[in-house]
Design an enzyme around this catalytic site. Structure first.
Site, PDB file in Angstrom:
ATOM      1  N   ARG A  63     -10.331  -8.608 -40.059  1.00 27.50           N
ATOM      2  CA  ARG A  63     -10.327  -9.847 -40.849  1.00 27.50           C
ATOM      3  C   ARG A  63     -11.272 -10.893 -40.286  1.00 27.50           C
ATOM      4  NH1 ARG A  63      -4.916  -7.956 -41.388  1.00 27.50           N
ATOM      5  NH2 ARG A  63      -4.368  -9.134 -39.540  1.00 27.50           N
ATOM      6  N   GLU A 100       1.312  -4.912 -26.062  1.00 23.14           N
ATOM      7  CA  GLU A 100       2.723  -4.966 -25.681  1.00 23.14           C
ATOM      8  C   GLU A 100       3.167  -3.610 -25.130  1.00 23.14           C
ATOM      9  OE1 GLU A 100       6.988  -6.368 -27.587  1.00 23.14           O
ATOM     10  OE2 GLU A 100       5.194  -6.343 -28.823  1.00 23.14           O
TER      11      GLU A 100
END
Length: 177
Positions: A63, A100
């Site tokens: 994006r 993560e």
């Protein structure tokens, strides 16, 4: 100079439990469908661009391409994509960064910043800052300097700004907790 700013908030859709339960996804699709809203985004980011004076715009896959390419054209600057591994032809420079769970990698063409270049890093969203910070490291490794980081949305509660270079200004058009 325009004095009336369009409120971008109505052009951001909140989608609960995407991409996984517990996540509230901030969707820019309605913004992208509105020429008026996109013009406002490009005008505001253009003013930031004028302040930080980059030589190039670097957009983060994917994006960041959607926001960064028209911004580069509007500002009469070149555009350089930062991509996931195996997507760019020719010699590349890459950096690995922690997620993560696990790691990821970003790459830039080795000759993209051949002469010292000040770059503005552009993406749609700043969350934990991991991808943007990795992009800043990648720019440094490729011989560039980060003039600033510009995003449409910042999720301030995730403190991503703290992971970015302290000497590079950060511009976010919308901030959510």
């Amino acid at each position: 100079m325009r004095h009336h700013l369009l409120d971008l908030q109505p052009f951001i859709r909140a989608i609960p439990d995407f991409p996984k339960p517990g996540i509230l996804f901030r969707d820019i699709s309605p913004l992208l469908r509105s020429p008026k809203a996109m013009t406002e985004v490009l005008d505001r980011l253009g003013r930031f661009c004028d302040q930080v004076q980059p030589d190039l715009i670097v957009g983060i896959e994917s994006r960041g391409f959607i926001i960064g390419t028209p911004l580069a054209l509007k500002q009469n600057l070149g555009f350089v994509p930062v991509r996931k591994p195996g997507k760019l032809p020719g010699e590349v420079i890459g950096v690995d960064y922690a997620l993560e769970y696990g790691t990821d990698r970003l790459e830039i063409q080795a000759d993209a910043l051949d002469t010292p270049k000040r770059v503005l890093v552009v993406d749609d969203l700043l969350a934990t800052g991991g991808t943007a910070a990795a992009t800043c490291r990648l720019i440094a490794e490729a011989g560039g300097t980060v003039a600033g980081v510009a995003v449409v949305i910042e999720l301030a509660g995730l403190k991503g700004r703290q992971n970015l270079p302290t000497d590079s200004p950060v511009e976010s058009l919308l901030t959510y907790p």
